[in-house]
Design a protein around this motif. Structure first.
Motif, PDB file in Angstrom:
ATOM      1  N   LEU A  47      -7.402  30.402  21.624  1.00  0.00           N
ATOM      2  CA  LEU A  47      -8.511  29.914  22.447  1.00  0.00           C
ATOM      3  C   LEU A  47      -8.106  29.817  23.918  1.00  0.00           C
ATOM      4  O   LEU A  47      -8.881  30.177  24.814  1.00  0.00           O
ATOM      5  CB  LEU A  47      -8.971  28.548  21.938  1.00  0.00           C
ATOM      6  N   ALA A  48      -6.894  29.332  24.174  1.00  0.00           N
ATOM      7  CA  ALA A  48      -6.416  29.222  25.556  1.00  0.00           C
ATOM      8  C   ALA A  48      -6.288  30.598  26.199  1.00  0.00           C
ATOM      9  O   ALA A  48      -6.685  30.810  27.358  1.00  0.00           O
ATOM     10  CB  ALA A  48      -5.077  28.495  25.586  1.00  0.00           C
ATOM     11  N   LEU A  49      -5.743  31.541  25.446  1.00  0.00           N
ATOM     12  CA  LEU A  49      -5.611  32.905  25.961  1.00  0.00           C
ATOM     13  C   LEU A  49      -6.979  33.524  26.213  1.00  0.00           C
ATOM     14  O   LEU A  49      -7.209  34.184  27.240  1.00  0.00           O
ATOM     15  CB  LEU A  49      -4.821  33.760  24.971  1.00  0.00           C
ATOM     16  N   GLY A  50      -7.910  33.305  25.280  1.00  0.00           N
ATOM     17  CA  GLY A  50      -9.259  33.834  25.457  1.00  0.00           C
ATOM     18  C   GLY A  50      -9.953  33.268  26.681  1.00  0.00           C
ATOM     19  O   GLY A  50     -10.638  33.994  27.416  1.00  0.00           O
ATOM     20  N   LEU A  51      -9.777  31.955  26.915  1.00  0.00           N
ATOM     21  CA  LEU A  51     -10.372  31.328  28.089  1.00  0.00           C
ATOM     22  C   LEU A  51      -9.788  31.905  29.378  1.00  0.00           C
ATOM     23  O   LEU A  51     -10.520  32.181  30.344  1.00  0.00           O
ATOM     24  CB  LEU A  51     -10.138  29.818  28.033  1.00  0.00           C
ATOM     25  N   ALA A  52      -8.475  32.113  29.391  1.00  0.00           N
ATOM     26  CA  ALA A  52      -7.832  32.686  30.579  1.00  0.00           C
ATOM     27  C   ALA A  52      -8.327  34.099  30.848  1.00  0.00           C
ATOM     28  O   ALA A  52      -8.627  34.458  32.002  1.00  0.00           O
ATOM     29  CB  ALA A  52      -6.313  32.684  30.383  1.00  0.00           C
ATOM     30  N   VAL A  53      -8.451  34.896  29.788  1.00  0.00           N
ATOM     31  CA  VAL A  53      -8.955  36.266  29.954  1.00  0.00           C
ATOM     32  C   VAL A  53     -10.394  36.245  30.457  1.00  0.00           C
ATOM     33  O   VAL A  53     -10.773  37.043  31.336  1.00  0.00           O
ATOM     34  CB  VAL A  53      -8.851  37.031  28.616  1.00  0.00           C
ATOM     35  N   ALA A  54     -11.225  35.349  29.904  1.00  0.00           N
ATOM     36  CA  ALA A  54     -12.621  35.261  30.325  1.00  0.00           C
ATOM     37  C   ALA A  54     -12.737  34.893  31.805  1.00  0.00           C
ATOM     38  O   ALA A  54     -13.567  35.456  32.540  1.00  0.00           O
ATOM     39  CB  ALA A  54     -13.362  34.244  29.459  1.00  0.00           C
ATOM     40  N   ILE A  55     -11.915  33.954  32.262  1.00  0.00           N
ATOM     41  CA  ILE A  55     -11.955  33.543  33.672  1.00  0.00           C
ATOM     42  C   ILE A  55     -11.562  34.702  34.589  1.00  0.00           C
ATOM     43  O   ILE A  55     -12.234  34.993  35.595  1.00  0.00           O
ATOM     44  CB  ILE A  55     -11.031  32.332  33.897  1.00  0.00           C
ATOM     45  N   LEU A  56     -10.480  35.398  34.236  1.00  0.00           N
ATOM     46  CA  LEU A  56     -10.038  36.530  35.044  1.00  0.00           C
ATOM     47  C   LEU A  56     -11.050  37.671  35.011  1.00  0.00           C
ATOM     48  O   LEU A  56     -11.309  38.324  36.034  1.00  0.00           O
ATOM     49  CB  LEU A  56      -8.675  37.021  34.544  1.00  0.00           C
ATOM     50  N   TRP A  57     -11.647  37.894  33.857  1.00  0.00           N
ATOM     51  CA  TRP A  57     -12.664  38.943  33.698  1.00  0.00           C
ATOM     52  C   TRP A  57     -13.883  38.643  34.568  1.00  0.00           C
ATOM     53  O   TRP A  57     -14.396  39.526  35.277  1.00  0.00           O
ATOM     54  CB  TRP A  57     -13.028  39.020  32.222  1.00  0.00           C
ATOM     55  N   GLU A  58     -14.357  37.416  34.504  1.00  0.00           N
ATOM     56  CA  GLU A  58     -15.516  37.013  35.302  1.00  0.00           C
ATOM     57  C   GLU A  58     -15.216  37.164  36.791  1.00  0.00           C
ATOM     58  O   GLU A  58     -16.052  37.662  37.575  1.00  0.00           O
ATOM     59  CB  GLU A  58     -15.896  35.572  34.978  1.00  0.00           C
ATOM     60  N   LEU A  59     -14.030  36.732  37.187  1.00  0.00           N
ATOM     61  CA  LEU A  59     -13.633  36.834  38.588  1.00  0.00           C
ATOM     62  C   LEU A  59     -13.575  38.298  39.035  1.00  0.00           C
ATOM     63  O   LEU A  59     -14.065  38.648  40.119  1.00  0.00           O
ATOM     64  CB  LEU A  59     -12.275  36.165  38.789  1.00  0.00           C
ATOM     65  N   ALA A  60     -12.987  39.153  38.194  1.00  0.00           N
ATOM     66  CA  ALA A  60     -12.866  40.572  38.537  1.00  0.00           C
ATOM     67  C   ALA A  60     -14.234  41.231  38.663  1.00  0.00           C
ATOM     68  O   ALA A  60     -14.467  42.058  39.555  1.00  0.00           O
ATOM     69  CB  ALA A  60     -12.029  41.290  37.478  1.00  0.00           C
ATOM     70  N   ALA A  61     -15.179  40.855  37.792  1.00  0.00           N
ATOM     71  CA  ALA A  61     -16.516  41.436  37.855  1.00  0.00           C
ATOM     72  C   ALA A  61     -17.267  40.960  39.094  1.00  0.00           C
ATOM     73  O   ALA A  61     -17.971  41.740  39.755  1.00  0.00           O
ATOM     74  CB  ALA A  61     -17.293  41.083  36.584  1.00  0.00           C
ATOM     75  N   ARG A  62     -17.135  39.692  39.420  1.00  0.00           N
ATOM     76  CA  ARG A  62     -17.843  39.152  40.586  1.00  0.00           C
ATOM     77  C   ARG A  62     -17.245  39.657  41.906  1.00  0.00           C
ATOM     78  O   ARG A  62     -17.966  39.787  42.900  1.00  0.00           O
ATOM     79  CB  ARG A  62     -17.810  37.623  40.545  1.00  0.00           C
ATOM     80  N   ARG A  63     -15.948  39.939  41.907  1.00  0.00           N
ATOM     81  CA  ARG A  63     -15.304  40.436  43.124  1.00  0.00           C
ATOM     82  C   ARG A  63     -15.438  41.954  43.277  1.00  0.00           C
ATOM     83  O   ARG A  63     -15.036  42.507  44.292  1.00  0.00           O
ATOM     84  CB  ARG A  63     -13.827  40.060  43.110  1.00  0.00           C
ATOM     85  N   GLY A  64     -15.963  42.616  42.250  1.00  0.00           N
ATOM     86  CA  GLY A  64     -16.119  44.060  42.319  1.00  0.00           C
ATOM     87  C   GLY A  64     -14.912  44.852  41.873  1.00  0.00           C
ATOM     88  O   GLY A  64     -14.867  46.076  42.040  1.00  0.00           O
TER      89      GLY A  64
END
Length: 255
Positions: free
Chosen positions: A35-52
């Motif tokens: 769960l911790a790893l999944g949350l970290a991946v989700a945060i980085l994924w969201e950030l990468a998508a929003r930053r382009g």
């Protein structure tokens, strides 16, 4: 019965209970780490998508996937409720697991008694493993049509290969029960992607054709939840019954 045997019999439940407790703690730690790893991946994924850094059209983003799941849950999919689609896939996998285990185990057990048939079945299993996993889903879809029968048949075939191999080698069925469930789930979903009217595989295929990356990931999340739930249940069954089966086998060999 000797005094030593009596002491061993009384100590055995306590030992098993202690082992179950340790296994439960390890499972809880593993789930927490995932769960911790999944949350970290989700945060980085969201950030990468929003930053382009990632194109959301092709890669989507966690917030869009959550929205897709919420929409399917509240409004339903184009083929019915999300629960119904998950139920179809799980049902096909469960039936494939049961049928494949029974048929494969029976065939492997029968052939194991005779050297010639054992060699023949071993060669057949080796020859069929790769083609069966790659192409037979399409053949079943064409031959058996759009209904659940073709998906159950494909799942049963994948499970049957493992069950026959286990029986041929004299291994207990419980040793590969979780692998068999995973293969049954793969068979059900792949069969649905090839040709079906309902199921998570249909949602995946439909999302791909409509360039809906969020739909693909949303369906995969539901599929992953089913896989984890099924694997957890089978792990409990293994921990409870596999040691007993092993002891029974040792007793029968001593007798």
């Amino acid at each position: 019965m000797s005094h030593h045997d009596g002491v061993s019999d009384r100590a055995e439940p306590a030992t098993r209970a202690g082992g179950d407790l340790v296994a439960g703690r390890r499972s809880a730690v593993a789930v927490g780490a995932v769960l911790a790893l999944g949350l970290a991946v989700a945060i980085l994924w969201e950030l990468a998508a929003r930053r382009g850094w990632l194109d959301p059209f092709f890669w989507s983003k966690p917030s869009a996937i959550v929205y897709q799941l919420a929409d399917w849950w509240s409004e339903g999919t184009s083929h019915g409720t999300l629960v119904a689609q998950a139920g179809v896939t799980f049902g096909e996998a469960a039936l494939g697991l049961a049928i494949g285990s029974a048929l494969g185990g029976a065939i492997g057990g029968a052939c194991r008694r005779y050297p010639t048939s054992r060699e023949v079945l071993g060669a057949v299993l080796t020859a069929l493993t790769l083609p069966l996993r790659v192409a037979l889903g399409a053949a079943f879809a064409l031959g058996l049509g759009l209904g659940v029968g073709s998906k159950i048949a494909f799942a049963s075939a994948l499970v049957g290969l493992v069950a026959a191999g286990d029986a041929l080698a004299g291994r207990q069925a419980l040793t590969s029960l979780r692998l068999r469930f995973a293969l049954a789930l793969v068979g059900a979903v792949v069969g649905e992607i090839f040709m079906a009217r309902r199921g998570l595989g249909v949602l995946i295929d439909e999302s791909v054709h409509h360039f809906n990356a969020s739909g693909v990931y949303a369906a995969l999340i539901v599929l992953g939840a089913i896989a984890l739930a099924g694997d957890g249940l089978l792990a409990l069954i293994e921990r409870r019954y596999a040691p007993r089966a092993g002891r029974d086998g040792e007793s029968s060999r001593r007798d």
